[in-house]
Enzyme design. Sequence first.
Site, PDB file in Angstrom:
ATOM      1  CB  CYS A 134      -2.609   7.013  16.009  1.00 39.20           C
ATOM      2  SG  CYS A 134      -4.192   7.881  15.971  1.00 39.20           S
TER       3      CYS A 134
ATOM      4  CG  ASP B  35      -8.012   6.809  -8.135  1.00 34.91           C
ATOM      5  OD1 ASP B  35      -8.884   7.707  -8.139  1.00 34.91           O
ATOM      6  OD2 ASP B  35      -8.019   5.869  -8.960  1.00 34.91           O
TER       7      ASP B  35
ATOM      8  N   GLY C  34     -16.073   1.237 -16.130  1.00 34.79           N
ATOM      9  CA  GLY C  34     -14.732   0.700 -15.887  1.00 34.79           C
ATOM     10  C   GLY C  34     -14.619  -0.253 -14.720  1.00 34.79           C
ATOM     11  CB  THR C  35     -16.339  -1.799 -12.320  1.00 38.23           C
ATOM     12  OG1 THR C  35     -16.275  -2.856 -11.352  1.00 38.23           O
ATOM     13  CG2 THR C  35     -17.779  -1.522 -12.668  1.00 38.23           C
TER      14      THR C  35
ATOM     15  CE1 TYR D 258      -4.180  -1.370  -0.461  1.00 31.74           C
ATOM     16  CE2 TYR D 258      -3.200  -3.131   0.831  1.00 31.74           C
ATOM     17  CZ  TYR D 258      -4.198  -2.679  -0.018  1.00 31.74           C
ATOM     18  OH  TYR D 258      -5.192  -3.525  -0.429  1.00 31.74           O
TER      19      TYR D 258
ATOM     20  CG  HIS E  26     -14.117  -1.113  -2.461  1.00 35.54           C
ATOM     21  ND1 HIS E  26     -13.978  -1.715  -3.699  1.00 35.54           N
ATOM     22  CD2 HIS E  26     -15.226  -1.687  -1.896  1.00 35.54           C
ATOM     23  CE1 HIS E  26     -14.943  -2.617  -3.864  1.00 35.54           C
ATOM     24  NE2 HIS E  26     -15.719  -2.619  -2.796  1.00 35.54           N
TER      25      HIS E  26
HETATM   26  C1  BJW Z   1     -11.452  -0.134 -18.798  1.00 37.06           C
HETATM   27  C2  BJW Z   1     -10.290   0.511 -19.227  1.00 37.06           C
HETATM   28  C3  BJW Z   1     -10.426   1.747 -19.881  1.00 37.06           C
HETATM   29  C4  BJW Z   1      -9.736  -1.354 -18.297  1.00 37.06           C
HETATM   30  N1  BJW Z   1     -11.642   2.260 -20.056  1.00 37.06           N
HETATM   31  N2  BJW Z   1     -12.652   0.392 -18.989  1.00 37.06           N
HETATM   32  C5  BJW Z   1     -17.183 -16.098  -2.114  1.00 37.06           C
HETATM   33  C6  BJW Z   1     -16.153 -16.313  -1.209  1.00 37.06           C
HETATM   34  C7  BJW Z   1     -15.658 -15.270  -0.404  1.00 37.06           C
HETATM   35  C8  BJW Z   1     -16.165 -14.003  -0.506  1.00 37.06           C
HETATM   36  C9  BJW Z   1     -17.176 -13.796  -1.421  1.00 37.06           C
HETATM   37  C10 BJW Z   1     -17.680 -14.822  -2.205  1.00 37.06           C
HETATM   38  N3  BJW Z   1     -18.650 -14.314  -2.996  1.00 37.06           N
HETATM   39  C11 BJW Z   1     -18.751 -13.016  -2.745  1.00 37.06           C
HETATM   40  C12 BJW Z   1     -17.868 -12.672  -1.784  1.00 37.06           C
HETATM   41  C13 BJW Z   1     -17.671 -11.331  -1.218  1.00 37.06           C
HETATM   42  C14 BJW Z   1     -16.450 -10.626  -1.760  1.00 37.06           C
HETATM   43  C15 BJW Z   1     -16.367 -10.824  -3.267  1.00 37.06           C
HETATM   44  O1  BJW Z   1     -17.024 -10.170  -4.047  1.00 37.06           O
HETATM   45  N4  BJW Z   1     -15.538 -11.734  -3.719  1.00 37.06           N
HETATM   46  C16 BJW Z   1     -15.467 -12.019  -5.162  1.00 37.06           C
HETATM   47  C17 BJW Z   1     -14.019 -12.101  -5.576  1.00 37.06           C
HETATM   48  C18 BJW Z   1     -16.258 -13.257  -5.437  1.00 37.06           C
HETATM   49  N5  BJW Z   1     -16.643  -9.244  -1.414  1.00 37.06           N
HETATM   50  C19 BJW Z   1     -16.255  -8.747  -0.251  1.00 37.06           C
HETATM   51  O2  BJW Z   1     -15.645  -9.406   0.565  1.00 37.06           O
HETATM   52  C20 BJW Z   1     -16.664  -7.327   0.050  1.00 37.06           C
HETATM   53  N6  BJW Z   1     -17.325  -7.274   1.306  1.00 37.06           N
HETATM   54  C21 BJW Z   1     -18.507  -7.875   1.507  1.00 37.06           C
HETATM   55  O3  BJW Z   1     -19.058  -8.532   0.634  1.00 37.06           O
HETATM   56  O4  BJW Z   1     -19.038  -7.652   2.752  1.00 37.06           O
HETATM   57  C22 BJW Z   1     -20.274  -8.310   3.088  1.00 37.06           C
HETATM   58  C23 BJW Z   1     -21.516  -7.612   2.567  1.00 37.06           C
HETATM   59  C24 BJW Z   1     -22.666  -8.321   2.469  1.00 37.06           C
HETATM   60  C25 BJW Z   1     -23.820  -7.716   1.998  1.00 37.06           C
HETATM   61  C26 BJW Z   1     -23.826  -6.387   1.650  1.00 37.06           C
HETATM   62  C27 BJW Z   1     -22.666  -5.683   1.764  1.00 37.06           C
HETATM   63  C28 BJW Z   1     -21.510  -6.301   2.212  1.00 37.06           C
HETATM   64  C29 BJW Z   1     -15.440  -6.425   0.119  1.00 37.06           C
HETATM   65  C30 BJW Z   1     -14.781  -6.271  -1.211  1.00 37.06           C
HETATM   66  C31 BJW Z   1     -13.521  -5.441  -1.064  1.00 37.06           C
HETATM   67  C32 BJW Z   1     -12.769  -5.295  -2.384  1.00 37.06           C
HETATM   68  N7  BJW Z   1     -11.508  -4.709  -2.133  1.00 37.06           N
HETATM   69  C33 BJW Z   1     -10.642  -4.375  -3.286  1.00 37.06           C
HETATM   70  C34 BJW Z   1      -9.295  -3.851  -2.734  1.00 37.06           C
HETATM   71  C35 BJW Z   1      -9.479  -2.427  -2.194  1.00 37.06           C
HETATM   72  C36 BJW Z   1      -8.193  -1.835  -1.720  1.00 37.06           C
HETATM   73  C37 BJW Z   1      -7.140  -1.783  -2.794  1.00 37.06           C
HETATM   74  O5  BJW Z   1      -7.258  -1.022  -3.766  1.00 37.06           O
HETATM   75  O6  BJW Z   1      -6.167  -2.543  -2.685  1.00 37.06           O
HETATM   76  O7  BJW Z   1     -11.286  -3.419  -4.108  1.00 37.06           O
HETATM   77  S1  BJW Z   1     -10.377  -5.775  -4.374  1.00 37.06           S
HETATM   78  C38 BJW Z   1     -10.395  -4.807  -5.860  1.00 37.06           C
HETATM   79  O8  BJW Z   1     -11.530  -5.192  -6.686  1.00 37.06           O
HETATM   80  C39 BJW Z   1     -10.655  -3.361  -5.409  1.00 37.06           C
HETATM   81  C40 BJW Z   1     -11.620  -2.894  -6.447  1.00 37.06           C
HETATM   82  O9  BJW Z   1     -12.331  -1.773  -5.982  1.00 37.06           O
HETATM   83  C41 BJW Z   1     -12.466  -4.109  -6.710  1.00 37.06           C
HETATM   84  C42 BJW Z   1     -13.184  -4.086  -8.039  1.00 37.06           C
HETATM   85  O10 BJW Z   1     -12.276  -4.089  -9.103  1.00 37.06           O
HETATM   86  P1  BJW Z   1     -12.607  -3.255 -10.420  1.00 37.06           P
HETATM   87  O11 BJW Z   1     -12.618  -1.810 -10.113  1.00 37.06           O
HETATM   88  O12 BJW Z   1     -13.808  -3.803 -11.072  1.00 37.06           O
HETATM   89  O13 BJW Z   1     -11.275  -3.518 -11.289  1.00 37.06           O
HETATM   90  P2  BJW Z   1     -10.972  -4.750 -12.283  1.00 37.06           P
HETATM   91  O14 BJW Z   1      -9.509  -4.754 -12.520  1.00 37.06           O
HETATM   92  O15 BJW Z   1     -11.581  -6.000 -11.817  1.00 37.06           O
HETATM   93  O16 BJW Z   1     -11.738  -4.351 -13.625  1.00 37.06           O
HETATM   94  C43 BJW Z   1     -11.347  -3.240 -14.407  1.00 37.06           C
HETATM   95  C44 BJW Z   1     -12.333  -3.116 -15.561  1.00 37.06           C
HETATM   96  O17 BJW Z   1     -12.007  -1.937 -16.274  1.00 37.06           O
HETATM   97  C45 BJW Z   1     -12.249  -4.273 -16.571  1.00 37.06           C
HETATM   98  O18 BJW Z   1     -13.572  -4.726 -16.889  1.00 37.06           O
HETATM   99  C46 BJW Z   1     -11.590  -3.650 -17.813  1.00 37.06           C
HETATM  100  O19 BJW Z   1     -12.079  -4.178 -19.032  1.00 37.06           O
HETATM  101  C47 BJW Z   1     -11.984  -2.204 -17.672  1.00 37.06           C
HETATM  102  N8  BJW Z   1     -11.030  -1.255 -18.271  1.00 37.06           N
HETATM  103  N9  BJW Z   1      -9.181  -0.240 -18.967  1.00 37.06           N
HETATM  104  C48 BJW Z   1     -12.711   1.605 -19.662  1.00 37.06           C
HETATM  105  N10 BJW Z   1      -9.323   2.454 -20.398  1.00 37.06           N
END
Ligand code: BJW
Length: 233
Positions: free
Chosen positions: A136, A94, A175-176, A56, A109
């Site tokens: 802190c 960011d 973009g997700t 980080y 997040h």
């Molecule tokens: C472009 C482009 C360009 C590229 N133009 N587009 C089974 C087992 C265990 C857990 C789970 C499970 N099923 C579900 C879960 C829950 C889990 C989860 O979802 N897991 C999955 C992997 C299955 N989720 C959680 O644990 C969350 N908490 C939770 O669910 O709590 C309980 C709850 C219950 C009920 C209601 C509410 C809550 C917490 C999730 C935390 C995610 N954390 C991260 C790290 C953050 C810190 C850090 O930055 O390090 O967040 S992980 C990472 O993924 C980050 C992102 O925000 C997140 C999403 O990623 P994102 O933004 O979609 O990026 P990419 O790379 O995946 O995609 C990029 C896209 O852009 C692509 O499609 C490209 O094509 C596109 N692109 N260039 C336009 N120029």
Amino acid sequence: MADMRNIVILTGAGISAESGIDTFRDAGGLWEQHKVEDVATPEAFERDPDLVLRFYDMRREAIQAKQPNAAHEALAKLDAAWDGELLIVTQNVDDLHERAGASRVLHMHGTHLNAWCTACDMRTKWTGPMLDRPACPECGERALRPDVVWFGEMPYEMDRIYASLRKADLFVSIGTSGAVYPAAGFVQEAREMRVRTLELNLEASMGSRWFHESRHGPATQLVPQWVDEMLGG
Ligand code: BJW
């Protein structure tokens, strides 16, 4: 789109990709360079805090050298001009939406630029490293962690997000990949509430089939075009 008044916009790593910030799941993305379970879970932080803090610290430093792109700027323009309700829910840690000038932004997040003290629960603006275990500023304990949401932790302000979705006329996802819940489920919730849904992404995402409309291409092209449509330009 003429009858749209209340808008919820979800953004992900793809909107910052053209600013030079790595996405997570694309080729060459962060999860190819690091195992997610080693750096983005509370268990990883307990097991090897130095590894997590170093990861980080590196990203916090890199992000501060990046600049908002035309997609962030277009959303800031929409935010400033839009009379109806508007909420930019970003999964990104960011601050490029804010630096482009957007004010109605919610970081579900967390943010790289906050430290969270696990001793006194205070959040403090933080731009430097944490690896050297700084105290802190509030309580003096050396118990700071990045204020980001890891897997298994509850994303921030979910009640506010769902309340905005319930009132929305339009939900736009930008973009997700649709791989991470609960954000990946917003489109289905929006559909159940009869909200119009639009996806702007480089390519089809995991959730594309749920959207009324999907447009594919780089965010710096698609987002300014869409904002011009919304503002009648
Ligand atoms: C472009 C482009 C360009 C590229 N133009 N587009 C089974 C087992 C265990 C857990 C789970 C499970 N099923 C579900 C879960 C829950 C889990 C989860 O979802 N897991 C999955 C992997 C299955 N989720 C959680 O644990 C969350 N908490 C939770 O669910 O709590 C309980 C709850 C219950 C009920 C209601 C509410 C809550 C917490 C999730 C935390 C995610 N954390 C991260 C790290 C953050 C810190 C850090 O930055 O390090 O967040 S992980 C990472 O993924 C980050 C992102 O925000 C997140 C999403 O990623 P994102 O933004 O979609 O990026 P990419 O790379 O995946 O995609 C990029 C896209 O852009 C692509 O499609 C490209 O094509 C596109 N692109 N260039 C336009 N120029």
